[in-house]
Structure formats: structure tokens, C-alpha cells
Design a protein around this motif. Sequence first.
Motif, PDB file in Angstrom:
ATOM      1  N   GLN A 120      29.530  51.189 101.225  1.00 26.00           N
ATOM      2  CA  GLN A 120      30.781  51.260 100.467  1.00 26.00           C
ATOM      3  C   GLN A 120      31.623  52.419 100.965  1.00 26.00           C
ATOM      4  OE1 GLN A 120      29.811  50.890  96.196  1.00 26.00           O
ATOM      5  NE2 GLN A 120      30.706  48.888  96.609  1.00 26.00           N
ATOM      6  N   SER A 146      40.195  47.422  93.578  1.00 24.02           N
ATOM      7  CA  SER A 146      38.940  47.431  92.816  1.00 24.02           C
ATOM      8  C   SER A 146      38.321  46.043  92.716  1.00 24.02           C
ATOM      9  CB  SER A 146      39.160  48.021  91.413  1.00 24.02           C
ATOM     10  OG  SER A 146      39.963  47.153  90.639  1.00 24.02           O
ATOM     11  N   ARG A 147      39.117  45.018  93.084  1.00 19.38           N
ATOM     12  CA  ARG A 147      38.549  43.658  93.107  1.00 19.38           C
ATOM     13  C   ARG A 147      37.704  43.441  94.349  1.00 19.38           C
ATOM     14  NH1 ARG A 147      44.136  40.790  91.202  1.00 19.38           N
ATOM     15  NH2 ARG A 147      43.899  41.195  88.974  1.00 19.38           N
ATOM     16  N   ARG A 171      34.721  44.565  96.192  1.00 17.81           N
ATOM     17  CA  ARG A 171      33.536  45.313  95.758  1.00 17.81           C
ATOM     18  C   ARG A 171      33.075  46.339  96.782  1.00 17.81           C
ATOM     19  NH1 ARG A 171      33.489  45.570  90.494  1.00 17.81           N
ATOM     20  NH2 ARG A 171      34.301  43.609  89.717  1.00 17.81           N
ATOM     21  N   ASN A 207      36.638  47.392  86.303  1.00 17.86           N
ATOM     22  CA  ASN A 207      36.171  47.186  87.679  1.00 17.86           C
ATOM     23  C   ASN A 207      35.510  48.437  88.261  1.00 17.86           C
ATOM     24  OD1 ASN A 207      37.205  44.663  87.516  1.00 17.86           O
ATOM     25  ND2 ASN A 207      38.987  45.020  88.814  1.00 17.86           N
TER      26      ASN A 207
END
Length: 362
Positions: A3, A23-24, A26, A165
Motif C-alpha cells: 500500500q 479512498s475507493r 484499496r 473508507n
Amino acid sequence: MAQKNIVIVGAGVAGLTTALLLSRERRYNIVVAAKHMPGDYDIEYASPWAGGNYMPVGAAGSKPAEYEKNTWAPLEDLARNRPEAGVHFQECHIYSRAKDADSATADWFNELLSPKAWFKDVVPNFRQLPQSSLSPEIKSATAFTSVCINTAIYLPWLVSQCLKNGVVFKRAGFNHINDAASSSLYKGQQVHLVVNCTGLGAAKLGGVQDQTVVPARGQIVIVRNVAPNMLATSGTDDGSDEALYVMTRAAGGGTILGGCYQKGNSDPQVDPNLAVRIMKRAVAMFPALTGGKGIEALDIIRHGVGLRPVRERGTRVEKERINGAWVVHNYGAGGAGYQNSYGCAQAAVKLVDEALKPSARL
Ligand code: FAD
């Protein structure tokens, strides 16, 4: 895939919409860090003061027009399917007066006033109003279905969607854009990219200092009276930088009476004479606002002043390295920050993806 950690500086409509879309995905951890947050009312924070409606002003074929076009569908979806977002549909009438041809407002509204505006195929029910229905001083008029956003509901709603989120919110003021890449902002970990959504703050922020971002002062009166529809005109008889627009916000948010577009003016104080002119113009155009009883029958909630963050060459959605660190910019939307919010945020997300794709050099 590992990430990546992103800090978004700014919690106005630009920062929050960018945070929502990012934030959608991941693959990103996101922190929104800002001096002002939803709930604040401050002259350095434009977003709460907006009407806010969808009245496209980007010239046909331009980037601003593309951003506005890409924003209509998400706003329409909110108005249709998400009542908790505080966005509703409203019939919008735009009046063009021959005598305003060279005024600052007519210049700003150039595309909006056109009977052949590019957005005629984007918004529902676009049409010309019959000349017979207009007062003699109106040269032409168009109508369409627009939306009006209750910013007092919509900004917190954006925050709530981001929180859901996993976005983290922090109060912070920065002197330099690189300060936002400090590991203290995200669990002591490396920050891989900063998104700059500082609006007017971009003029002063170290590493950016964009002197082409200037304020265009807007003064409004919010009243309890309800307008039958939204309206804007090409100008007023009270000076080239004064404007007349009216819209009723969703969910009991009151009716916004505007206004002005005073470029280079950052006076935070309400001008009481201007407030009277705003109310007189609105009631003269819309006697139904007070049932024909004049401005004395306006029930005032509050007066307000906000500064539109105008950038001479239009909103800056670009990526660059500043002292070796990736920065994606999304600032300078002027008087169109809501109506181009999703278009600009989509473009910013694309730039973030490009900068952070696995093959890219960090
Ligand atoms: P802002 O809302 O100003 O947010 C900037 C953010 O950056 C804030 O959180 C601030 O604290 C933060 N920040 C800045 N510098 C720093 C720093 N150094 N460190 C940390 N944080 C920092 N638009 C429409 O689309 N439709 C309308 O009907 C409409 N009507 C308007 C009416 C008025 C009277 C006004 C004033 C504006 C209107 N607008 C409208 C324009 C719209 O409000 C703006 O384009 C939009 O709010 C800009 O959003 P932003 O997120 O870029 O900036």
C-alpha cells in the motif's frame, strides 16, 4: 501490492472529493490534513460559502468544461439516490440582458448565457424560454434542471464517506508543501505522495507559491424565504462586478441570495450597502420570494463573505516533483469548485495512479 501512503492537504470540496475517490482504491492509505475542516466558517475556507449549484462556466472544448461535464453524472446520482448527501434538483433559469454585454459577470457567465451552450446535452430539460414570457430588458433566457448543494450537509457527508473508507483526518497547517510528507502524519511511515488541495492557500504555501491564484470575493445573504426556482442574470445595474443569483438549498438549508465577483478583493467584512443591494435585486427579480412584500419581509439567517480561489489559467490539476517528492495539485477552481469537483478529482486520481504505479521511480 504494497500500500502507498498519501497525504491530502486541504479539506474543502477539492480535497474531500479527491480523498473520497482515492479512498475507493484499496491500495492507498489516506490522510487529509488541513487548517480548516467542515464545520468551520472562515475567510480562508471557501467551500462552506458556496451556493452551491451547477451552472457551467467553462468555455466549450476547454479543460474546465470537461471537468464540469464529468461532474454532472455524480451530482445527478447524489440528487436522485442519496438524499443524505444534501443535494437536490432545482429548475434553473438564466437571464441575459443586452446591456450587460461587456460586464465582468457576463464575461464570467459567457458559456452559461449561450442558448447553444455545450452542456445543453448534459443537463436535463435544457431549453430556451419563450420571448413572450420575458420582461422587455431580457434579451434571451435559457432553463434547465440543475442541482443545489447544501454545503452544511454535503461537506460533512463527504467526510463521513471518507471515514467509512478508512481515511484519517488531522488538523495541521503547513508552511511548505514538503512538510506534509512528514512521517509523523501517517503512523511514522513514509508518505509516498502529497495532494495539494489548498485553494487560495496555494498562493502562499512554500514550494508552490502560485501568484496566479487570486481571490474573487463573493458576498451572500442566506434567508428562510423559499425561491420557486434557481436563477442567475448576466449582470446588474449596480456595477460590473456585482451579480444576481438565487438558489434554495436542499433539506431546509435556506435560500442563498448573491452576490458579487470582486476580483482581487479579500475583505472578510460584510458590506451592509452591498447586502441591501443584493436583497433588493433578488426581490425585484423574484417578488414571490416575499409574497410581494419587499425586502423587509426577507427573514435573514445570516450574511456571509467567501473568497473564490481563482487561478488565471484555470484549475491546476498537474503532477510534479518538489524537492524530489511527488505532489499532485488540484487547486484554483474559482467560482466552480463544486460543479467541477468530480471531474477534477478524477483527473487528480489518474495522476496519483501514474506517479505511484509500481514501475514508477519513487
Ligand atoms: P477551500 O474550500 O478554500 O479549501 C482549502 C483547504 O485547504 C482548507 O481546508 C484549508 O484549511 C486548507 N489549506 C490551505 N492552505 C493550507 C496550509 N498551508 N496548510 C494546511 N491547510 C491548508 N462553486 C460552485 O461550483 N457552485 C457554486 O454555486 C458556487 N458558489 C460560490 C459562492 C460563493 C459566495 C463563493 C465564495 C464560492 C462559490 N463557489 C461555487 C466556489 C467554490 O466554493 C470554490 O471553488 C471551492 O469551495 C474551492 O474549494 P477548495 O477545496 O479548492 O478550497
